[in-house]
Design a protein around this motif. Structure first.
Motif, PDB file in Angstrom:
ATOM      1  N   ILE A  32      -5.043  14.942  11.294  1.00 33.24           N
ATOM      2  CA  ILE A  32      -5.234  13.547  10.900  1.00 33.24           C
ATOM      3  C   ILE A  32      -5.439  12.669  12.128  1.00 33.24           C
ATOM      4  O   ILE A  32      -6.347  11.835  12.170  1.00 33.24           O
ATOM      5  N   LEU A  33      -4.613  12.854  13.146  1.00 35.74           N
ATOM      6  CA  LEU A  33      -4.763  12.064  14.381  1.00 35.74           C
ATOM      7  C   LEU A  33      -6.106  12.317  15.046  1.00 35.74           C
ATOM      8  O   LEU A  33      -6.770  11.386  15.507  1.00 35.74           O
ATOM      9  N   MET A  77       0.843  -1.186   0.000  1.00 34.51           N
ATOM     10  CA  MET A  77       0.000   0.000   0.000  1.00 34.51           C
ATOM     11  C   MET A  77       0.885   1.245   0.000  1.00 34.51           C
ATOM     12  O   MET A  77       1.848   1.322   0.742  1.00 34.51           O
ATOM     13  N   ILE A  78       0.557   2.186  -0.814  1.00 28.69           N
ATOM     14  CA  ILE A  78       1.295   3.446  -0.875  1.00 28.69           C
ATOM     15  C   ILE A  78       0.704   4.394   0.158  1.00 28.69           C
ATOM     16  O   ILE A  78      -0.507   4.596   0.217  1.00 28.69           O
ATOM     17  N   ARG A  79       1.584   4.972   0.986  1.00 28.94           N
ATOM     18  CA  ARG A  79       1.129   5.925   2.004  1.00 28.94           C
ATOM     19  C   ARG A  79       1.760   7.277   1.724  1.00 28.94           C
ATOM     20  O   ARG A  79       2.892   7.370   1.277  1.00 28.94           O
ATOM     21  N   ARG A  80       1.007   8.324   2.027  1.00 28.62           N
ATOM     22  CA  ARG A  80       1.493   9.684   1.828  1.00 28.62           C
ATOM     23  C   ARG A  80       2.176  10.150   3.104  1.00 28.62           C
ATOM     24  O   ARG A  80       1.592  10.098   4.184  1.00 28.62           O
ATOM     25  N   CYS A  81       3.404  10.599   2.993  1.00 26.52           N
ATOM     26  CA  CYS A  81       4.118  11.149   4.134  1.00 26.52           C
ATOM     27  C   CYS A  81       3.634  12.588   4.321  1.00 26.52           C
ATOM     28  O   CYS A  81       3.707  13.396   3.400  1.00 26.52           O
ATOM     29  N   VAL A  82       3.125  12.890   5.513  1.00 27.26           N
ATOM     30  CA  VAL A  82       2.496  14.186   5.726  1.00 27.26           C
ATOM     31  C   VAL A  82       3.414  15.136   6.480  1.00 27.26           C
ATOM     32  O   VAL A  82       4.306  14.722   7.211  1.00 27.26           O
ATOM     33  N   ALA A  83       3.146  16.406   6.310  1.00 30.49           N
ATOM     34  CA  ALA A  83       3.914  17.450   6.995  1.00 30.49           C
ATOM     35  C   ALA A  83       3.455  17.553   8.449  1.00 30.49           C
ATOM     36  O   ALA A  83       2.349  17.148   8.804  1.00 30.49           O
ATOM     37  N   SER A  84       4.298  18.132   9.277  1.00 31.89           N
ATOM     38  CA  SER A  84       4.014  18.192  10.720  1.00 31.89           C
ATOM     39  C   SER A  84       2.764  19.008  11.048  1.00 31.89           C
ATOM     40  O   SER A  84       2.085  18.738  12.035  1.00 31.89           O
ATOM     41  N   GLN A  85       2.404  19.998  10.219  1.00 29.35           N
ATOM     42  CA  GLN A  85       1.215  20.797  10.515  1.00 29.35           C
ATOM     43  C   GLN A  85      -0.079  20.021  10.252  1.00 29.35           C
ATOM     44  O   GLN A  85      -1.131  20.396  10.748  1.00 29.35           O
ATOM     45  N   ASP A 117      -4.137   2.814   7.899  1.00 30.26           N
ATOM     46  CA  ASP A 117      -5.197   2.312   7.021  1.00 30.26           C
ATOM     47  C   ASP A 117      -5.778   3.426   6.142  1.00 30.26           C
ATOM     48  O   ASP A 117      -6.311   3.154   5.074  1.00 30.26           O
ATOM     49  N   SER A 118      -5.701   4.659   6.620  1.00 30.84           N
ATOM     50  CA  SER A 118      -6.198   5.795   5.835  1.00 30.84           C
ATOM     51  C   SER A 118      -5.206   6.233   4.760  1.00 30.84           C
ATOM     52  O   SER A 118      -5.526   7.092   3.951  1.00 30.84           O
ATOM     53  N   GLY A 119      -3.994   5.666   4.797  1.00 26.36           N
ATOM     54  CA  GLY A 119      -3.020   5.963   3.751  1.00 26.36           C
ATOM     55  C   GLY A 119      -2.037   7.056   4.101  1.00 26.36           C
ATOM     56  O   GLY A 119      -1.447   7.656   3.204  1.00 26.36           O
ATOM     57  N   PHE A 120      -1.831   7.333   5.390  1.00 29.19           N
ATOM     58  CA  PHE A 120      -0.885   8.371   5.809  1.00 29.19           C
ATOM     59  C   PHE A 120       0.265   7.763   6.593  1.00 29.19           C
ATOM     60  O   PHE A 120       0.160   6.673   7.144  1.00 29.19           O
ATOM     61  N   TYR A 121       1.360   8.509   6.672  1.00 28.20           N
ATOM     62  CA  TYR A 121       2.541   8.065   7.416  1.00 28.20           C
ATOM     63  C   TYR A 121       3.375   9.280   7.805  1.00 28.20           C
ATOM     64  O   TYR A 121       3.423  10.264   7.075  1.00 28.20           O
ATOM     65  N   TRP A 122       4.006   9.201   8.953  1.00 29.55           N
ATOM     66  CA  TRP A 122       5.080  10.114   9.339  1.00 29.55           C
ATOM     67  C   TRP A 122       5.932   9.380  10.370  1.00 29.55           C
ATOM     68  O   TRP A 122       5.467   8.453  11.032  1.00 29.55           O
TER      69      TRP A 122
END
Length: 136
Positions: free
Chosen positions: A14-15, A1-9, A38-43
């Motif tokens: 998202i949490l 699964m591809i996840r989008r790495c999100v910015a700190s702001q 599962d929503s497709g996000f990562y940091w």
């Protein structure tokens, strides 16, 4: 699964959505982090940030951990397609109008589609003819 790495702001929004949004449920830090994945996000600091949010969540701190004894049993939802379930019933007798004393009404449960026919009798033969004309 591809996840989008999100910015700190974006992390807090998202949490918060995964923890206390409409599908959140105020679960613990690890489960909230799983929902983020599962929503497709990562940091990189997802577990630490989820734990920090979890310790500040007033609702979760008040309710505590839900035990299996307190859980409601999950019942499967029956999926029903349009025109799968019908209700059929007679109305009447009414005063005779052009020889008809009864009204046969059929309603689809899901779409609320209504079919009605005025009939002289309320017997099985009239129902059979009505259904053949309806579904043929």
């Amino acid at each position: 699964m591809i996840r989008r790495c999100v910015a700190s702001q974006e992390v807090v929004n998202i949490l918060t959505a995964c923890h206390s949004g409409p599908t959140g449920g105020h679960y613990g830090a690890n489960y909230t982090a799983k929902k983020v994945f599962d929503s497709g996000f990562y940091w990189p600091m997802i577990y630490k940030d989820a734990h920090d949010l979890f310790t500040r969540c007033d609702t979760y701190q008040r309710q505590g951990k839900i035990s299996q004894r307190d859980e409601m049993p999950q019942n499967s939802i029956q999926v029903c397609e349009i025109f799968d379930v019908w209700a059929i019933d007679f109305m009447g007798p009414f005063p005779s109008s052009r020889g008809n004393k009864y009204i046969l009404v059929a309603v689809d449960y899901l779409s609320k589609w209504v079919e009605a026919k005025a009939l002289p009798t309320n017997d099985a033969r009239a129902v059979s003819k009505f259904l053949k004309s309806l579904f043929a």
